[in-house]
Design a protein around this motif. Structure first.
Motif: not given
Length: 778
Positions: A277-296
């Motif tokens: 989960y910690s590695d997944s959080i890194v990827s999702f956090e990067h997406i939320m800072k760049t271009k957030p969406d509801f699935r992420t």
């Protein structure tokens, strides 16, 4: 040599003299000019085509001389080695196609030259390229229509023909003119088809053929496809490695593609065992800072929930609420202003077009993500689940999705229902009584359902009426209102409410099912069968519906149809003992005892404690003179119902019929000890003692007489008490009939109770739980 050898040919205006020209006629008869049919003489050269007019005027001598001299030149060519062949009389650049020729006219040029032009290497290559592109198109369309076999065949043919084309290019010396786009399309299509057909090794080979070819630009993104294949195969580590290699080869300017790859990486980390989960959080956090969406945002909330971080869960939920919904911020553009007919036509066109559907799907996805996230984190972010829901509701009210707050409060009430806290559920739903019509109707309908389950019909009826008043088109409220009447035995009113619900939504499964039960209870079997068959087309292979159809055919004495539907039902629920025993009963009724025995035996295997099945099997073995087998079933029945004397009597009877009198006598004595007043047992004891000449005969005979006398006295007392109670009821009824026609208290609503029992029995007669007609509408 300076003389123009073609001079004079275009000066001929009249060719009618060729009919009588010997040299021309001889040339026509050669292999090159030979043809079937008579010679057709052309009219003139300047017309739309060669004519068919026959001219009898002799040709002039000058023309004959010219042709004669040309014939001489041609004839000498073979002898002297010089000269040239005869040239055409048609000027250079003149063409008389088939479209310009009249029927019967002769084409003096022939088609050999054109055929040679079409068979040039360049033309052959272009023809093969077109065939390959056609195969790719056919394969793509077949894959889109899920015709995987056809798609695979066309893709393989395209690959084979592309290899043949490459060899043909090399042989003809056109290797430098390779059509790279065609090769790219062939392997890309074959990889897609192989992946769809789950031929993962072949798909990897096709994608690697593109990746290894340096001539293809942006081929590195095909590593994403390879990563998807590895993910499907469960090779998570290799999939992540392939995704990261693809991410390294994609430039920073391709933001959309890079975000998609990061989503795949995050999801792959979640699917690993154990999840990272910690590695997944890194990827999702990067997406939320760049271009957030509801699935992420939802996946990020899920990861924080998995690791149990309450503060991060709240922050992730806040970020989920702030994600913008692209393209649907301005809903006012679908509102009409003024009476402009042109604007009205435009609005009518865009109200339900494809873009509008995409917008609705985006909004639906956003609402689903918010509701699911709130339901997920509410039990853990605060001290109690109720406080967690309250926190989520407050956050939603302050966001751009404030219309979802009411739906979350209804989910809160459903949460209380799942915890069997009916009082808090009722309190939560009563808050909506003064809300807008749709929310109030939903809440009142759920309250009606709660009171219906608790058996409080008056309250259930009250809130069902409120739900209908708030929203007349709430089909769930109409179904619940019909259920109240159905339970009360008011079948006509229940039928009307079910039909009204179906008028609003013709595919309402609960209304159709309950309407079928209503017709069945009323004895209208044809209409009931029509309802269940229509429901069968909606809920294909639903066991409850199929059972009702089979039972209705059985009630109509259509044995063959009933058996067919029961057989279909067995394919869906092969281990249902009630269905198996019912099929056995149908065969037994049809005098096919061997088939009945098979189904009763199968039913007993799945439900060995069913008394009716045990009784039938025991009787079957008795009829077949297999008394030892029958004893086994009756002993099992006596264990299930130890206070029932008939099973022990059947055991003793089997011993007696099989000739084992000693065992039979011992069994009867045991029965007599437990049931000393049983007349049947004493009769058989007297009979056996008589046959065996035992001393206990007189003792059992005296006991038998006493038992028969006591039995007669009990029956007389029962008859006398019945007569007295009948006379009292008759006198009381006459007194009441003479004093205002009052109904006796004990008889009030008797008809209603009887109807209610029938309705309940019909609704549960399938041994399988029927469709829940009172389902909660949220």
């Amino acid at each position: 040599m300076d003389q123009d050898i073609y001079s004079g040919f275009d000066e001929v205006n009249d060719l009618s003299m060729l009919q009588n020209e010997d040299v021309f006629q001889e040339a026509v008869k050669t292999s090159y000019g030979q043809r079937r049919g008579p010679l057709v003489v052309p009219q003139s050269r300047g017309g739309a085509g060669f004519g068919t007019k026959v001219v009898s005027k002799p040709p002039p001598t000058a023309i004959r001389g010219v042709l004669g001299s040309r014939r001489g030149t041609a004839a000498k060519a073979g002898e002297e080695g010089g000269g040239r062949p005869i040239t055409a009389i048609t000027a250079a650049g003149f063409s008389t196609g088939a479209a310009n020729r009249k029927p019967g006219a002769v084409d003096f040029r022939g088609s050999a030259a054109e055929a040679k032009l079409e068979e040039t290497p360049e033309a052959a290559i272009k023809k093969m390229e077109k065939e390959i592109m056609d195969l790719i198109d056919e394969s793509s369309f077949a894959l889109e229509n899920r015709q995987y076999k056809v798609a695979l065949e066309k893709a393989n043919k395209a690959v084979t023909k592309e290899k043949i084309l490459q060899r043909h290019r090399d042989l003809q010396g056109f290797s430098e003119q390779t059509y790279l786009d065609l090769t790219y399309s062939v392997y890309f299509n074959s990889g897609n088809v192989f992946e769809a057909c789950e031929m993962y090794q072949e798909a990897q080979t096709s994608y690697m053929a593109i990746i290894k070819n340096k001539a293809f630009s942006n081929a590195g993104r095909f590593r994403v496809n390879l990563g998807n294949i590895l993910l499907k195969q469960g090779k998570h580590v290799e999939a992540i490695r392939m995704y990261r290699r693809a991410l390294d080869q994609i430039p920073e300017t391709h933001t959309h593609m890079r975000i998609k790859i990061l989503k795949n990486i995050g999801v792959t980390f979640i699917k690993m065992s154990p999840p990272q989960y910690s590695d997944s959080i890194v990827s999702f956090e990067h997406i939320m800072k760049t271009k957030p969406d509801f699935r992420t945002a939802f996946n990020l909330t899920l990861c924080y929930y998995a690791i149990g971080d309450q503060d991060k869960m709240k922050k992730a939920f806040h970020r989920l609420l702030t994600v913008p919904i692209e393209g649907i911020e301005d809903d006012d553009r679908y509102l009409q202003y003024g009476d402009d007919p042109h604007s009205s036509l435009v609005l009518e066109a865009i109200k339900d077009d494809e873009l509008r559907k995409i917008e609705r799907n985006k909004k639906r996805l956003a609402e689903k993500a918010i509701i699911q996230a709130a339901k997920l984190i509410a039990p853990v972010i605060e001290g109690t689940e109720a406080l967690g829901f309250d926190w989520c509701v407050d956050c939603v009210r302050e966001s751009q999705h404030n219309e979802l707050a009411s739906e979350l409060e209804i989910n809160k009430a459903i949460m209380f229902l799942k915890q069997k806290d009916f009082q808090k559920a009722v309190e939560a739903l009563k808050v909506f009584e003064k809300k807008n019509s749709k929310i109030a109707s939903t809440a009142a309908n759920n309250l009606s359902f709660l009171y219906f389950l608790k058996g409080e019909s008056n309250e259930a009826e009250k809130y069902a009426d409120q739900a209908i008043e708030s929203d007349r088109y709430n089909q769930c409220a109409l179904v619940n209102r019909g259920n109240i009447h159905f339970k009360a035995g008011e079948l006509e009113k229940a039928r009307d409410y079910y039909q009204e619900s179906l008028a609003i939504e013709s595919g309402c499964a609960e209304a159709l099912y309950n309407l079928g039960l209503t017709f069945k209870t009323m004895g209208n079997l044809d209409n009931a069968l029509e309802c269940f068959e229509k429901l069968h087309t909606i809920l294909n292979n639903c066991p409850e519906v199929i059972y009702q159809i089979a039972a209705l055919y059985d009630m109509k004495s259509d044995i063959q149809q009933s058996v067919d539907w029961f057989m279909h039902l067995i394919t869906i629920v092969p281990t249902d003992p009630g269905i198996l025993s019912q099929i056995g009963a149908i065969y037994d009724q049809d005098s096919d005892r061997s088939q009945a025995f098979q189904y009763f035996l199968e039913s007993h295997k799945y439900f060995p404690s069913d008394i009716s099945t045990i009784s039938w099997l025991g009787a079957f073995y008795i009829d077949g003179q297999f008394h030892e087998k029958a004893i086994q079933y009756f002993e099992r029945a006596s264990l299930i119902e130890p206070q029932e004397v008939k099973w022990q009597l059947m055991i003793a009877s089997c011993y007696r019929r099989s000739g084992n009198y000693q065992q039979s006598l011992a069994t009867y004595k045991k029965i007599h000890m437990r049931f000393p007043d049983n007349v049947e047992c004493l009769k058989f004891l007297v009979r056996i003692c008589t046959d065996l000449g035992l001393k206990e005969l007189q003792e059992y005979a005296n006991k038998l007489k006493k038992a028969e006398k006591s039995k007669e006295l009990r029956e007389q007392r029962r008859e006398n008490s019945g007569r007295r109670s009948g006379r009292n009821r008759g006198s009381g009824g006459s007194e009441r009939s003479n004093s205002g026609h009052r109904v006796p208290p004990g008889r009030q609503n008797s008809g209603r109770k009887q109807d209610q029992e029938i309705a309940i029995r019909d609704s549960s007669s399938g041994r399988k739980k029927p469709v829940d007609a009172t389902s909660i509408s949220v």
